[in-house]
Design an enzyme around this catalytic site. Structure first.
Site, PDB file in Angstrom:
ATOM      1  N   GLU A 187       6.335  -3.507  -8.394  1.00 23.13           N
ATOM      2  CA  GLU A 187       6.214  -3.223  -9.842  1.00 23.13           C
ATOM      3  C   GLU A 187       7.332  -3.819 -10.686  1.00 23.13           C
ATOM      4  O   GLU A 187       7.948  -3.117 -11.490  1.00 23.13           O
ATOM      5  CB  GLU A 187       6.137  -1.708 -10.056  1.00 23.13           C
ATOM      6  CG  GLU A 187       4.963  -1.076  -9.315  1.00 23.13           C
ATOM      7  CD  GLU A 187       4.917   0.450  -9.422  1.00 23.13           C
ATOM      8  OE1 GLU A 187       5.740   1.033 -10.142  1.00 23.13           O
ATOM      9  OE2 GLU A 187       4.044   1.042  -8.770  1.00 23.13           O
ATOM     10  N   ASN A 211       3.996  -6.203  -4.625  1.00 21.51           N
ATOM     11  CA  ASN A 211       2.983  -5.160  -4.841  1.00 21.51           C
ATOM     12  C   ASN A 211       3.051  -4.668  -6.289  1.00 21.51           C
ATOM     13  O   ASN A 211       4.140  -4.421  -6.814  1.00 21.51           O
ATOM     14  CB  ASN A 211       3.291  -3.998  -3.873  1.00 21.51           C
ATOM     15  CG  ASN A 211       2.216  -2.942  -3.823  1.00 21.51           C
ATOM     16  OD1 ASN A 211       1.046  -3.258  -3.623  1.00 21.51           O
ATOM     17  ND2 ASN A 211       2.605  -1.683  -3.986  1.00 21.51           N
ATOM     18  N   HIS A 261      -5.222   1.512  -8.727  1.00 16.97           N
ATOM     19  CA  HIS A 261      -5.374   2.895  -9.206  1.00 16.97           C
ATOM     20  C   HIS A 261      -6.323   2.840 -10.409  1.00 16.97           C
ATOM     21  O   HIS A 261      -5.948   2.340 -11.469  1.00 16.97           O
ATOM     22  CB  HIS A 261      -4.019   3.456  -9.655  1.00 16.97           C
ATOM     23  CG  HIS A 261      -3.039   3.619  -8.540  1.00 16.97           C
ATOM     24  ND1 HIS A 261      -3.212   4.545  -7.533  1.00 16.97           N
ATOM     25  CD2 HIS A 261      -1.883   2.978  -8.259  1.00 16.97           C
ATOM     26  CE1 HIS A 261      -2.185   4.480  -6.687  1.00 16.97           C
ATOM     27  NE2 HIS A 261      -1.370   3.537  -7.095  1.00 16.97           N
ATOM     28  N   GLU A 263      -3.212   0.747  -2.670  1.00 16.14           N
ATOM     29  CA  GLU A 263      -3.048   2.152  -3.083  1.00 16.14           C
ATOM     30  C   GLU A 263      -4.313   2.653  -3.757  1.00 16.14           C
ATOM     31  O   GLU A 263      -4.268   3.382  -4.754  1.00 16.14           O
ATOM     32  CB  GLU A 263      -1.852   2.293  -4.043  1.00 16.14           C
ATOM     33  CG  GLU A 263      -0.549   1.769  -3.456  1.00 16.14           C
ATOM     34  CD  GLU A 263       0.664   1.938  -4.366  1.00 16.14           C
ATOM     35  OE1 GLU A 263       0.574   2.697  -5.348  1.00 16.14           O
ATOM     36  OE2 GLU A 263       1.691   1.322  -4.074  1.00 16.14           O
ATOM     37  N   ASP A 312      -7.262   4.346  -5.374  1.00 14.48           N
ATOM     38  CA  ASP A 312      -7.878   5.629  -5.709  1.00 14.48           C
ATOM     39  C   ASP A 312      -8.622   5.442  -7.025  1.00 14.48           C
ATOM     40  O   ASP A 312      -8.240   4.613  -7.850  1.00 14.48           O
ATOM     41  CB  ASP A 312      -6.887   6.807  -5.742  1.00 14.48           C
ATOM     42  CG  ASP A 312      -5.682   6.618  -6.632  1.00 14.48           C
ATOM     43  OD1 ASP A 312      -5.658   5.684  -7.452  1.00 14.48           O
ATOM     44  OD2 ASP A 312      -4.748   7.422  -6.527  1.00 14.48           O
TER      45      ASP A 312
END
Ligand code: G3I
Length: 440
Positions: free
Chosen positions: A151, A194, A230, A259, A261
């Site tokens: 990030e 990432n 996400h 990650e 979701d």
């Protein structure tokens, strides 16, 4: 012989049994493996003692990312004093079950202890490199991929780097320096950048793309890009999700969904998950998918019920959709004779300094089978050196071996046979991924 009796014999013989077990294609991990991919989840060490949590993890997943336990504040809360307790718990659980591991994360502005932010540039540079060196040395040979930098770019239209102690004091070069230090620390792990909000083509992902392109052109060591993914109704799966993964892959890096979701429920949530799985399957260099937790109740945004299992570990429609998109059957075994009529169970039988032997036992289900195939995937730089009791064929990378029987592969109902192989570790001791046994 029953599975229990077999397990007992193996235990008595001192053989370590690892999971890599493919119970037809009825689990996320086995179905993904049949497509040459892993299926992972974030894991929190403090839930491992909950039996439903551990058994869902062990049954369904072939990759693990510690959710918080490898972050800077967890492993180096005070300068040069390292505490790997909780992370080690996850690593040994995953290794014991033959799962791959993602290291998350080495250099990130968040969950960063106060002492780091307080350092001046010279000290900060040496603290960053020391952190990378110590953490990667501790897990050397055990990690499939590291999120080296997490990030580092701003949201929005600027395409600029995010302000952080690293950015503000060390400048743009900190990312390159972190990757160079990481390569020297463990040359066997894939090194990844990432981020989130980089899942479609936008100013942020364009900026990451430009960085990766520059790194590849100048030989800065980077192997992969993680797309956190996400999603919710404000940030749905972008329509160019697959195209975006592909353009990064075309730069010569692997891509991974790290990650995942998706907030929501029912068929709408299921449809979004399907899009993500199909996109990964359509991109050859997409190695696998990791969801950010197991049951909704443990999600970082549990109120949005973004995961594949409900609070009681019930499989949600999203689970069924993911399994189907991966080509799994979900019916407990498939039709005899058309796949799912055999199982493949992996065991490590010998270990030396530079290699280990693996054995896969192929067992017919409740009907006789006339032949079988089992894919075995090792992680570069591992190489399969020799094989026995089977006829292997190989994909272009040399990392995926599809084993067929020597001669007549027929097995009576419930009967089994085994094949074996030697893996040269080249520094990486992780277990191979055993795909689903299929009959034909
Ligand atoms: O363990 C302590 C507990 O002892 C304490 O009582 C409690 C009170 O706040 O906090 C607990 O720690 C929390 C930790 O999660 C474990 O639950 C932290 O406060 C909380 O900040 C932390 O949140 C994590 C978040 O990263 C921090 O940035 C989430 O679990 C984790 O899922 C989330 O993961 C991030 C990825 O690393 C990077 N990408 C985005 C993703 C989602 O935010």
């Amino acid at each position: 012989m029953s599975a229990l009796a077999t397990a007992g014999l193996l235990a008595a013989a001192g053989v370590l049994s690892l999971a890599g077990t493919a119970e037809a294609a009825t689990t996320l991990g086995a179905s993904a493996a049949a497509k040459g991919r892993y299926f992972g989840t974030a894991v929190a060490a403090n839930h491992l003692g909950e039996s439903a949590y551990a058994s869902t993890l062990d049954t369904e997943f072939t990759m693990v990312t510690p959710e918080n336990e490898m972050k800077w504040d967890a492993v180096e809360a005070s300068r040069n004093s390292f505490n790997f307790g909780s992370a080690d718990q996850i690593v040994s659980h995953a290794q014991g079950k033959g799962m791959k591991l993602r290291g998350h994360t080495l250099v990130w502005h968040s969950q960063l202890p106060g002492w780091v932010s307080g350092l001046g540039a010279t000290d900060l540079r040496s603290a960053m490199n020391n952190h990378i060196n110590q953490v990667m040395a501790h897990y050397k040979g055990k990690i499939y991929a590291w999120d080296v930098v997490n990030e580092a770019f701003q949201d929005g239209s600027s395409g600029a780097r995010r302000s952080s102690p690293f950015q503000d004091k060390l400048g743009n070069g900190f990312i390159e320096e972190a990757f160079r230090t990481a390569r020297a620390a463990d040359s066997g792990a894939k090194l990844c950048y990432n981020d989130y909000n980089t899942d479609g083509q936008n100013a942020k992902s364009n900026a990451v793309y430009a960085m990766v392109k520059d790194f590849k052109q100048r030989g800065v060591p980077i192997d992969c890009v993680g797309f956190q993914s996400h999603f919710n109704s404000n940030s749905p799966v972008p329509s160019d999700y697959q195209a975006n993964l592909q353009r990064f892959a075309d730069l010569g890096v692997d891509v991974q969904i790290t990650e995942l979701d998706i907030e929501g429920s029912g068929s709408a949530q299921a449809a979004s998950y399907t899009k993500v799985v199909n996109a990964c399957l359509a991109v050859t260099r997409c190695n696998g998918i990791t969801v950010w937790g197991i049951p909704d109740k443990y999600s970082w945004r549990s109120s949005g019920t973004p995961l594949l299992f409900d609070d009681n570990y019930g499989k949600k429609p999203a689970y069924t959709a993911v399994l189907a998109a991966l080509g799994g059957t979900g019916d407990g075994g498939g039709d005899p004779g058309t796949g799912g009529a055999c199982t493949a169970t992996y065991t490590r039988t010998n270990t030396w300094g530079d290699r280990f032997n693996g054995q896969v036992t192929v067992k017919a289900g409740s009907s006789a089978i006339s032949t079988w195939t089992v894919p075995v995937t090792v992680t570069s730089p591992q190489k399969i050196a020799t094989t026995w009791n089977g006829t292997p064929s190989w994909d272009g990378s040399g990392n995926v071996m599809t084993m067929k029987p020597n001669g007549n592969g027929s097995l009576a109902a419930g009967a089994s046979t085994s094949f074996g192989f030697t893996v040269m570790t080249n520094g990486n001791t992780s277990a191979p991924t055993i795909g689903a046994c299929t009959t034909s």
